[in-house]
Design a protein around this motif. Structure first.
Motif, PDB file in Angstrom:
ATOM      1  N   PHE A   1      43.475  39.345  33.365  1.00 34.44           N
ATOM      2  CA  PHE A   1      43.352  39.129  34.948  1.00 34.44           C
ATOM      3  C   PHE A   1      44.792  39.222  35.549  1.00 34.44           C
ATOM      4  O   PHE A   1      44.776  39.932  36.697  1.00 34.44           O
ATOM      5  CB  PHE A   1      42.744  37.782  35.027  1.00 34.44           C
TER       6      PHE A   1
ATOM      7  N   ASP B   1      36.593  36.897  40.187  1.00 34.42           N
ATOM      8  CA  ASP B   1      38.240  37.133  40.184  1.00 34.42           C
ATOM      9  C   ASP B   1      38.770  36.130  40.984  1.00 34.42           C
ATOM     10  O   ASP B   1      39.587  35.400  40.864  1.00 34.42           O
ATOM     11  CB  ASP B   1      38.537  38.345  40.283  1.00 34.42           C
TER      12      ASP B   1
ATOM     13  N   ARG C   1      45.750  42.255  38.453  1.00 34.56           N
ATOM     14  CA  ARG C   1      45.771  41.870  39.667  1.00 34.56           C
ATOM     15  C   ARG C   1      47.177  42.105  40.241  1.00 34.56           C
ATOM     16  O   ARG C   1      47.288  42.845  41.345  1.00 34.56           O
ATOM     17  CB  ARG C   1      45.679  40.402  39.766  1.00 34.56           C
TER      18      ARG C   1
ATOM     19  N   TYR D   1      41.371  32.865  40.098  1.00 32.14           N
ATOM     20  CA  TYR D   1      42.397  32.727  40.844  1.00 32.14           C
ATOM     21  C   TYR D   1      42.614  31.345  41.396  1.00 32.14           C
ATOM     22  O   TYR D   1      43.815  30.510  41.072  1.00 32.14           O
ATOM     23  CB  TYR D   1      42.648  33.709  42.079  1.00 32.14           C
TER      24      TYR D   1
ATOM     25  N   PRO E   1      39.569  41.576  45.284  1.00 34.59           N
ATOM     26  CA  PRO E   1      39.253  42.153  43.850  1.00 34.59           C
ATOM     27  C   PRO E   1      38.379  43.530  43.826  1.00 34.59           C
ATOM     28  O   PRO E   1      38.785  44.401  43.099  1.00 34.59           O
ATOM     29  CB  PRO E   1      38.463  40.791  43.282  1.00 34.59           C
TER      30      PRO E   1
END
Lengths: 142, 142, 142, 142, 142, 142
Positions: free
Chosen positions: A8, A63, A12, A67, F99
């Motif tokens: 992730f 996502d 990102r 986060y 995202p």
């Protein structure tokens, strides 16, 4: 940090760099604004990150949930507090949020199992004690 | 309390009564659960009502927004705190939330202008001081 | 039929006429398709109208909810069946659907109070008894 | 300009003023950004306003739809173009958008019936002819 | 049962256990309620599972769609009935649901190809014949 | 064409075939309509594909975003135009779309890196020059 979270973070970070490199001024401004609204103000950053988690979960974006769980954990949110937040999400957003909560619990487990996390939270907390003396908490790019 | 809010309260109260009268056991259970998740726990009711406001706003339901603004005001949320909450809503949910925020500001004005409000907040605050001594804050039916 | 429903019917009918008059072939085709999918097939029209109600409610569109409640009532859906449908809506869609359910109950009351309704349902039911003998139920334009 | 639009303009303008007066720096920045992204760039403002209309309609926000229909009309979008846009909205967003399209058609009618509109479009068009010579189109606050 | 479904079942079951172990009373109550609303009542469980499928699909949650397709298949829903349900989903929810329907068809294929499935449906159907004699269908945890 | 896109094309094409083979007449009609609304009319196909991209992104469907980015690239949309479109998406839809934009940028990179793409765009452009002489652009099935 364990597998899913590493993937992730890596994706990102790599794609945000590209978005900001290729993006125009307006895109950069949006990203800046997105960082600013979660900093300490009349409401502490911690509450705002919890709000970000709730918003992400009822809008059902995995996502974004990941986060904000990471950020909430950094702010020292306890498991009990996370589960009360999940209750609000579940009642407002309905059973359609359950698959996201399953993945959220998995994310939370990874975070709690990561050795580096413990230390980061402790450091953060010591910073919080000195907060108000000018040192507004810095927040990494979303 | 002024016009728009009175209409809101009257319709909500009248139709909730009907929903619960005609509704089956499951509907009653959902309504109970909906009350329970906002009570004080690891997180205070105030934070949960702010979460409820954020969730309602990014999902864009005016009646839910009105309800949680009323509850947040009762919990003593300040204008500055409301506007920081609006920032989070705006950034996560986008400009599509702006018309709802316009109506939210109107609702907030009505609440602040209502003379009874002031008193209710004060009473609530005194209650909060004595909380923890067993008296969990009662919450009216949604 | 009482006030709110009359206004709904009148506006819907007038604007649909305009949409179809000014609209191009694709718009007409969509409207046709929108009628076709609710007719009897492997699943009866009644079940499909209930599905339409659930979809409208979790997507939170009051006019669509009103339309499908009218159609479901015409198909002879009982109050008990409506409230079990509301349960599914509430659990899947969450408390954010409550204001829509309040308005749905109001709509349902108006329908039950309308004298013409009773007759329409009875007629429809007699039609249903002769169904399968070639007479597929006609459905008015959405 | 006729009734519904006048009410829309008046409320929007009054509440936006309040939002910006009471709002913090982040709220102002969001509003600025919201204006900037619709100005001429690689894509003309006209295309971006059409995009804004599509986004507003599939997210089903009547006030946002009204706003972008007004702006599109100012940019000289024809009825035929509006209806092809409605087709895209209808197919991507489904029948749940139909009630919004009914209201959109009503808004469009009001705009076409307003005598001042005709002139505004003409003026705008003359401006467009001289565009590219430095005079980026100013855009009123959302 | 084939690959994708096994993974789905395993993850759902494992994380639901964790959610319920760590979760508070309110979370447990929501999960109970989520089971109760799909049991036989004025409307049969079969119709409610179809409603659950429609709600999941227009809200576009793949895991929820998978869950309700499995349950509908257990209730003996035929391919023809599934495709008429897809029509309602497609028309109400729009083309944005198409990718979910593609995955739904893949799930349905896996279910039909699984040898154990056939038997389960048959058993269920014999149960249905004896229904009404007190044996309300048990429903596994979501 | 590179990895992720090949997988996307292969799955979409295979499952669409199944949907249309097993699907009823209404499903086929929806798919036809879905193709028709993006063809050249009062608005060019290019603008409509950009609208499709905006709608897909604010409704947050990755597969739909991928599809419309591919189509927009075929219509010769430049990187600068894509990023201005991302701005509109970001401002209307909020940070919850980020995202999806990260994945959109990755898709765009794959498209730009694919050697066959360049040629397809050129061919398409030559076609566009002869458009209006009767040759309406054919559009592949979604």
């Amino acid at each position: 940090m364990a597998g899913k979270l590493t993937v992730f973070h890596e994706f990102r970070s790599r794609m945000n760099t590209k978005l900001l490199e290729k993006g125009n001024l307006q895109l950069k401004r949006f990203f800046n604004l997105d960082s600013q609204v979660y900093t300490d103000g009349a409401l502490p950053s911690r509450t705002k990150e919890l709000m970000g988690l709730v918003a992400s979960a009822v809008l059902r974006c995995d996502d974004c949930i990941t986060y904000h769980i990471i950020r909430c954990a950094e702010e020292g949110v306890s498991d009990e507090e996370f589960f009360e937040t999940f209750n609000v999400i579940l009642v407002v957003g309905g059973s359609i949020t359950i698959p996201h909560l399953r993945r959220a619990v998995e994310t939370l487990e990874e975070i709690r199992a990561a050795p580096s996390q413990e230390k980061k939270v402790k450091n953060r907390r010591s910073n919080e004690e000195t907060r108000g003396k000018g040192a507004k908490g810095k927040r990494r790019q979303r």
